[in-house]
Every structure is written in structure tokens, then in C-alpha cells.
Design an enzyme around this catalytic site. Sequence first.
Site, PDB file in Angstrom:
ATOM      1  CG  ASN A 151      -0.307  -0.381   2.487  1.00 37.72           C
ATOM      2  OD1 ASN A 151       0.296  -1.438   2.592  1.00 37.72           O
ATOM      3  ND2 ASN A 151      -0.410   0.467   3.493  1.00 37.72           N
ATOM      4  CD  GLN A 179      -3.798  -0.039  -1.401  1.00 42.23           C
ATOM      5  OE1 GLN A 179      -4.005   0.499  -2.490  1.00 42.23           O
ATOM      6  NE2 GLN A 179      -4.207   0.494  -0.261  1.00 42.23           N
ATOM      7  CB  CYS A 325      -3.934   2.993   8.900  1.00 36.73           C
ATOM      8  SG  CYS A 325      -4.823   2.358   7.499  1.00 36.73           S
TER       9      CYS A 325
HETATM   10  N1  PLP Z   1      -4.665  -4.028   3.660  1.00 36.35           N
HETATM   11  C1  PLP Z   1      -4.081  -3.100   2.902  1.00 36.35           C
HETATM   12  C2  PLP Z   1      -2.915  -3.484   2.038  1.00 36.35           C
HETATM   13  C3  PLP Z   1      -4.553  -1.787   2.898  1.00 36.35           C
HETATM   14  O1  PLP Z   1      -3.966  -0.868   2.133  1.00 36.35           O
HETATM   15  C4  PLP Z   1      -5.661  -1.468   3.723  1.00 36.35           C
HETATM   16  C5  PLP Z   1      -6.161  -0.081   3.801  1.00 36.35           C
HETATM   17  O2  PLP Z   1      -5.458   0.871   3.543  1.00 36.35           O
HETATM   18  C6  PLP Z   1      -6.236  -2.484   4.503  1.00 36.35           C
HETATM   19  C7  PLP Z   1      -5.706  -3.751   4.445  1.00 36.35           C
HETATM   20  C8  PLP Z   1      -7.405  -2.214   5.381  1.00 36.35           C
HETATM   21  O3  PLP Z   1      -8.599  -2.188   4.624  1.00 36.35           O
HETATM   22  P1  PLP Z   1      -9.904  -1.465   5.196  1.00 36.35           P
HETATM   23  O4  PLP Z   1      -9.641  -0.002   5.133  1.00 36.35           O
HETATM   24  O5  PLP Z   1     -10.997  -1.909   4.268  1.00 36.35           O
HETATM   25  O6  PLP Z   1     -10.109  -1.972   6.578  1.00 36.35           O
END
Ligand code: PLP
Length: 397
Positions: A151, A179, A325
Site C-alpha cells: 500500500n 491494493q 492509517c
Molecule cells: N490491507 C491493505 C494493504 C490496505 O492498504 C488497507 C487499507 O489501507 C487495509 C488492508 C485495510 O482495509 P480497510 O480499510 O478496508 O479496513
Amino acid sequence: MRRVYLDNSATTPVDPEVAELILTYYTTKYGNPSSIHSFGREAKKALEDARQQVADFIGAKSAQIVFTSGGTEADNMAVLGTAYANKHKGNHIITSAIEHHAILDTCLYLEKQGFKLTILPVDEDGLLHVEDVEKALTPETILVSVMHANNEVGTVQPIAEIGKLLKGKGIVFHTDAVQSLGKIPVNVDDLGVDLLTASAHKIYGPKGVGCLYIRKGTRIEALVHGGGQERKRRSGTENTPGIIGFGKACELAGQRLEADAAHLKNLRELMIKGIMETIPDVKLNGHPTERIPNNVNVSIRYVEGESLLLSLDMNGIAASSGSACTSGSLDPSHVLLAMGICHEIAHGSLRFSLGRANTVEDIDYVLEKLPGIVERLRAMSPLYDNERGCNSCTLKK
Ligand code: PLP
């Protein structure tokens, strides 16, 4: 002022067609899919059609799709559900150092409960080496979880090769495809995975909905108990409007995959070339070729990523300094550190993630603003010294 959204890896706008469809499942077709009357049956039918649309997009069968509240929950379900269902077989889990926190923190949580964890390194392009997975396997290994595309830096991992390595070994193989979905082909059989995570809001669908693909025969312990929805694998009244939006977003992404990828790649190359040509002391992070088409991640020396973000924002440009995040925290990105980039340079990194709606004019606007912003911030930076290179990491002068 012009506004340019280049944070599509954090989230995407909902496609108008998807939004219009979703609305009807709030206002007129609002039945609970578990109800047996006509309102319920109408919602149930739409729910199952959406399940088929999601399954079709990843080459799965509809019965193998479990809807969740998003990528995070699907990742938790994959890791915890596999660990709890297989603890009689072994207690060893393998993952990579550049996973999303939804995987890494969940694995660390299991480690505290007595599971053994191997976190594999990546090279300076953010690529995991299949030999490292092979070397890490033990008779106790029950799960390997490696993301499809990162990501932050966009590097695409050799998932199909890892799938071949693990085939027939009785080890559950999970990939987080949040992603990669909608950017490059994602097919569960081609990738050789048993579990796959997807999320709607990264593909022009709504927030708060995603799924876990579970290959037939893969044991997963349920984490949410109650009414027995989703074949007892995830209880709770389904987010029907969200799921229907997810299904439609998958259908549209399937139709547009090639055109979207070509468009994004074109903009990405324009942007990389423009940045490299106009700003000195910049490093492109991530793999030069094995990367998703919408990611541009650069480290700009002698400036703080946060200051860059604020200055860009004042010019109407939305980017990110890592994963959404973790922004707001001043810890440098764990992904860049795992790639051997030192703290100072990791702090000066920016992620631009392009989307379907971006245009050449958007990129031109960024290329018009960014060099001046960098120059101004560098002029104020005590770190700026043209003579020095960085001896402690991969960015040399
Ligand atoms: N996994 C990856 C690689 C992500 O980029 C993200 C969110 O940015 C997530 C998991 C989490 O997904 P969600 O926002 O639907 O909880």
C-alpha cells in the site's frame, strides 16, 4: 483553487453508478436478507448476486466469499481464524515486514498467545524473495501471509511463485489483495492462494465492506458469533447496501481493468519523470517495474514529509506520507525502514496514488507546484547541505 486528489490508495470516491444503486437498498429495498417475506427475499437475492459479482472478479465461486466490514476484518479473520482452526497441527506463522498493520499487528497479537512468528525481510525495492519463504518453513508452519501489492510503495510480490512453493504442503496461504484489486489481474487460482482479502472502498465502492475469499476445504474458525449469517463464518445482519455496492464496483472494475491500468500507468510515468527531472536529491521508492500502475512514492531529501503534505494541501493537492492509517503518527514508515531506507530519508517520503478520475492536467498542476514547495522547505531546513550524501542507507548522492 484547483483541487487534485492523489490519495486513491487511502480511499477512492464511490462511482456514481454504485452510489445510485446503493441508495435504493437504504430507501426502498431495505429488507433484512434473513427475513422470509418479499422484502427480505428481494434483499437476499441482491446480496447473492453481489456475492457472484465479487467471486467472478477474482475467479472464485460465490460460496467461497465471506463478506466482512472491510480489509482489516478480513485480514484478522484470515490470520486468527487460520491460527485457531489449525493450532492442533502447528503454531508457526510466516509473514513479511511490509504488511499492512491489519496483518502485522494481528500476527504480533498471536505471538503473545504463544504462536511462533517469522517476519521475512524484503530487498531495497520492497520485494520479498521466494527462497526466504522456503527457508523459513518448518514442520510447524500453518500459515503464510504475504500481501499482493504494498500500500505504500506499490511493489507487487511474487504471489503465484509462493503459491507454487506451498502447493500440497498443507500450509494455508493468504494474500492481502486490497491494493492490487482493480489495478492488476487478481485470480485466486493463478495466484494459488487459499485465502484472499479485498476491500470495496479502494475500488470505487463504499467504505466499511470487504470480503475474505476462502478456498473450499480451508479451515477457518469464526471470530464473530451470533445469528449464523455468511454460512456461520461471520454472524451479523449483512451490510446489504454496502455489499451490493461492492458487487457493482467489482463488475465495473472488471470491465475497466485494462483501460484503467493503461491510463494510470501513463499518468504515473509522467509524474515520475517530471519529479525526477525537476527536483534534485529524490529517490523513487518501490520496484521500478513490479509495481501497481497507480503508485508514485518518492523520498525527497532534506524535507519533512509532513511539511510537504501541508504545503501541498494548501495548494489543493491531496497526497499521503505513508499509509493513511499511520499518518498522524510521527514514526517513520515501517515499510521504508524494512527496505533499508534510513529514518531521515523515510521521513521525507511522499505517496501519490492516482485514480481513475485523474487527468494529465492534474499531474501538470502537481509538477508546477511541487518543485517550488520543495525549494522553499529546503531553504528553511538545517539538514540541507548540497555536499553530503547519506551513508547509512540506499540514497547516495
Ligand atoms: N490491507 C491493505 C494493504 C490496505 O492498504 C488497507 C487499507 O489501507 C487495509 C488492508 C485495510 O482495509 P480497510 O480499510 O478496508 O479496513
